[in-house]
Each structure stands twice: as C-alpha cells, then as structure tokens.
Design an enzyme around this catalytic site. Sequence first.
Site, PDB file in Angstrom:
ATOM      1  N   GLU A 149       0.805  -1.230   0.000  1.00 37.71           N
ATOM      2  CA  GLU A 149       0.000   0.000   0.000  1.00 37.71           C
ATOM      3  C   GLU A 149       0.837   1.278   0.000  1.00 37.71           C
ATOM      4  OE1 GLU A 149      -3.848  -1.631   2.478  1.00 37.71           O
ATOM      5  OE2 GLU A 149      -2.134  -0.908   3.638  1.00 37.71           O
TER       6      GLU A 149
HETATM    7  C1  TNX Z   1      -4.501  -3.951   4.716  1.00 38.52           C
HETATM    8  S1  TNX Z   1      -3.124  -6.184   3.640  1.00 38.52           S
HETATM    9  C2  TNX Z   1      -3.215  -3.744   5.156  1.00 38.52           C
HETATM   10  C3  TNX Z   1      -3.002  -3.261   6.528  1.00 38.52           C
HETATM   11  C4  TNX Z   1      -4.285  -3.122   7.295  1.00 38.52           C
HETATM   12  C5  TNX Z   1      -5.236  -4.242   6.940  1.00 38.52           C
HETATM   13  C6  TNX Z   1      -6.517  -4.242   7.720  1.00 38.52           C
HETATM   14  C7  TNX Z   1      -1.917  -5.277   3.884  1.00 38.52           C
HETATM   15  C8  TNX Z   1      -0.660  -5.802   3.423  1.00 38.52           C
HETATM   16  N1  TNX Z   1      -2.085  -4.084   4.471  1.00 38.52           N
HETATM   17  O1  TNX Z   1      -2.282  -2.066   6.522  1.00 38.52           O
HETATM   18  O2  TNX Z   1      -4.007  -3.156   8.657  1.00 38.52           O
HETATM   19  O3  TNX Z   1      -5.530  -4.141   5.569  1.00 38.52           O
HETATM   20  O4  TNX Z   1      -7.254  -5.377   7.448  1.00 38.52           O
END
Ligand code: TNX
Length: 522
Positions: free
Chosen positions: A334
């Site tokens: 992300e």
């Molecule tokens: C996505 S999945 C994220 C996290 C959040 C999570 C909550 C991923 C690699 N990153 O930053 O905590 O969703 O479900």
Amino acid sequence: MRIRTVSRLVVAGVLLLTVTTGSAGHRPPPALTLGSVIPAPAEVTPSKSEPFRLTADTVITASGAAGPVADQLAAALRPATGFPLSVRPEGKSTIDLRINTVADPWMGDQGYRLEIGTTAVALRANDPAGLFAGTQTLRQLLPSAIEAITVRDEDWTIPAGVIRDRPRFAYRGAMLDLARHFHPPADVKRYIDELARLKINYLHLHLADDQGWRIEIDGWPRLTTVGGGPGTGVRGIGGGFLTQADYRDLVDYAARRFVTIVPEIDMPGHVNAAQVAYPELTCDGVAPRPRIDIRVGYSSLCVGKEITYRFVEDVVRQLAALTPGPYLHLGGDEAMSTPHADYVAFEQRVLPLVARYGKTAGGWEDIAAAPAATEAVLQYWAVTRDRPAVAAAARAGARVIMSPADRTYLDMQYDLLTPGGLHWAGTIDVPTSYDWDPATWAHGVPPEAVLGVEAPLWSETLRDYGDVEFNAFPRMAAIAELAWSPWSTHDWVSFRDRLGLYGQRWIWRDVHFYRAPEISWS
Ligand code: TNX
C-alpha cells in the site's frame, strides 16, 4: 429446529434479514478418538487394543535433544494429573521419546511417528521439531481436562494405534500487528502457546506502522520514545514497545516451542510514526502530525535521500542480528504515495540488503513490481485469485506465502454482527476460512512455489488480548489445518466435529474464542 443465527445486511439501503436454521447445536458430541486431532494427521491407524492409561507410575524416557521436549511434555501433563511423571535418560519407561538413529526420510525434519499401545507409548522423529509436534498430538489425545491447572480425578486414557504425520507446507504462520495496538510480551507469549499447539511454526510480528513503532533500534532512540510512547496507536490507546531484550526473550520463548519469529518493518509506506520521530526521513524535512486513525497509503520514506538508506540499513542490520530465523520482512504494501518508479528503485536497493545480512527478504505481494522480488518470499494478500505480477515472480523463482485477505485475515469480522474487526475484504466465517486450497488458489503460481500459509491479525480494532483471541480462534485452527494436513484429509464435516471437541480445551484454558454457530461446541 431452532434459529441459529440472525444476520443483518444493509444492501443498497434495504435491510435484509437472513435467518439461518439448523440443528448444529443438537448434535451429540463425538467421542475423542485417535483421529480427533487438529490439524488432521497424515495417517491414522486405530487399533482395537485397550487404550494406554497414564498413571502415577508412568515414566518418560528421553535423552540428548529429546530431553527438553520430554521435560515440556511432563510439565504439561503434571498439573491436571498430579502424577510425578519423572523424565529419565534411559531405563524402563512407559512413554519413550527418541530421535531416530537412522533418519526416516518420509518424516523430514518436522514429522513424527506416534505409536500408542496398551502398556507403552513410543514417539519417534528425525528432529526435535518433529518430536515436539508429536507431543502436541499426544496432548490432544488425552481427555480435555488435561488442560486443567489443578488436579482432576479423571481416567487419563489415550486411544491405541499409530499416527504417522508430517506437514504439507514448511511454513505455517500467524501474524500479529503490534503497531496499531501494542500487545505486551506476556500476551504475545500466550498467543505463541496456542499457536504451537496447532503446529504453527512461524510468528510474523508487524513491528511498525503509521500509528506506532514497536521495536527499539540503537542509534534511533526517538523511534520508540516518541513512536512507541504513550498516546501512540489507534485512538492513542495502543502505546508501548519492545526493547531489544524483550524481543530476544520472545525469540527464545518461541524457539522453545519450535516457533520462529519473523520481524517486519513496513516500508516505504506505513512509516508515519518513524517520520514523526525523525522528520529528516521525509522529503521536505517537516515532521508530519502523529496519526491515530486507521487510514492507509499516505506516508512514504524519501526515496531520493541517502539518510533513508542509512536508516533502513541500521534497522535491517540490527533485526538480522536479533533474529536467528531465516526471514526478515520489509513490508512494501500500500505504498500509494510513493511514485511507481521510486517504489521500484527503493525495493531494488533495500531487498538485496537483507541478503547482505544473511537473511531472506520477505515482503507483501506488492514488491513483485521490483525485479529483485524473485529472490524474496512474497506474501499474497489479494482478494482476487489473479495477480499476474506475483505469478510471474513465482515462475522466476520467488516463493509465495498464501494470505488471501478474504480467507485468512483474522481481523475480518465473522459476520456483520460480530463485535470488533473490519470487513473490507468481506466477512469470514469458519467454513470460508477452511474451504480453499493454498496450493492452487493463486492462478499461475506453481504449487511448488507455495512455501506455506499465514493468517495475519491486524490490530486496528484489537484493544486487548481478549480481542486477539476472539478474532483468532477458531479460525486460526482452520488455517493451521490447511497448512499442516495433506489435502486428502481435507473435510469440513470432520473438521467441524473435531473443532467442537477442541473447543473444550480452549474453555479449560480460558481462551476467549468465538462460539461460531456452525460448530457444536460440546
Ligand atoms: C490492509 S493487507 C493492510 C493493513 C491493514 C489491513 C486491515 C496489507 C498488506 N495491508 O495495513 O491493517 O488491511 O485489514
């Protein structure tokens, strides 16, 4: 028939009431048998002989590397039985633990053979890890009151027969997010205890994120004094951090249970806490405001600044030195505010650093955008089965850990009525977490590239350890079975019944698990 669950779904402004009926609550509890174990063993051969009976005269023999495993078994069986269960290097015994003198290739380094006769039990493995796995099986074959912490008057029998067992996947993982809400070492240890019983062998700790930094790094004290101090974490109520001594102690505690810690520092995104502590890690040198909300994708390390790489190298070097395990996870998910070219340049520079310090790099699947990812372990978290970049990296040599968010994310709600948790990847009831095949889930990823399965537990909504347990259990048991048991044993009805029995053990241990309505909690 009675109403089991009522779930409410608001779809396009219309309130739908779904009423599921069923008789799950009325099924009589199945009896404990040789096949009742979770995760399901590879081969179970029951015998018609009388069961083995644990008594005040039972003696455990073990020598060399088997000794510490035998000591742990005895310690686990003493409180409820009140029996002395002395452990001796040799002599006449009733439970004998031994490392094979001639290795049995079928077992590999984690499998075992457990033979239970009327008067003796023999446990054999090539390595202590296999013996330990065998002792977890043995414990589950005793009445659930074996979990009691005070003496109980029970008939301590173990059904007779032979179990031959070995894991399907080498990597069987759980992840705990200490960044959004810090969870102190005592809670992490309780979690490790539960995981080890399910033959989980890796615990991935998400140690830093926008809301908090949770591991002490020499030379960068403000990471923890500021980034891990009071007021950090979601809603400012999740402060705390691990000193390096705390971390080492956790690593040792886990290792005694054959669990390896995988540390993660997320980068180049998810770094707001580090930048609040050290504004020189931003491109403009201005400290951002501390964040206690749960948004993602707004922070980024400054890819063009040399101090970024001094920082990353200090972190990687120290974590590598603290971590005996093979993996060091650099996040990479992300990074929505890092331009694509910068992201690739950053990963090309930091992923090889991990190898320089003797470890294999791990990263969320997003790092597949960088060519260096072919040397790394990619953690698949997509809610789609098509991730061409991951498939290409896997065909070029990357290994993959399967954590599809719509199957393994333990922070997703069970249904829209269960408290806590999120639902951006959907809701995940126990059958949904159980019914998928990690080896074939991601299209184009060769099954041999799949190193294993991991269930992440993000902690945005997890304020205390009770919340951790409620979200993890029972779904963690479903993931453990996917990771350990051969696909040929995969069977929901069998799992459901075994889980109902396993629940008694959680009750004895005061584990705050979710009483999923699909299961008859006997
Ligand atoms: C996505 S999945 C994220 C996290 C959040 C999570 C909550 C991923 C690699 N990153 O930053 O905590 O969703 O479900």
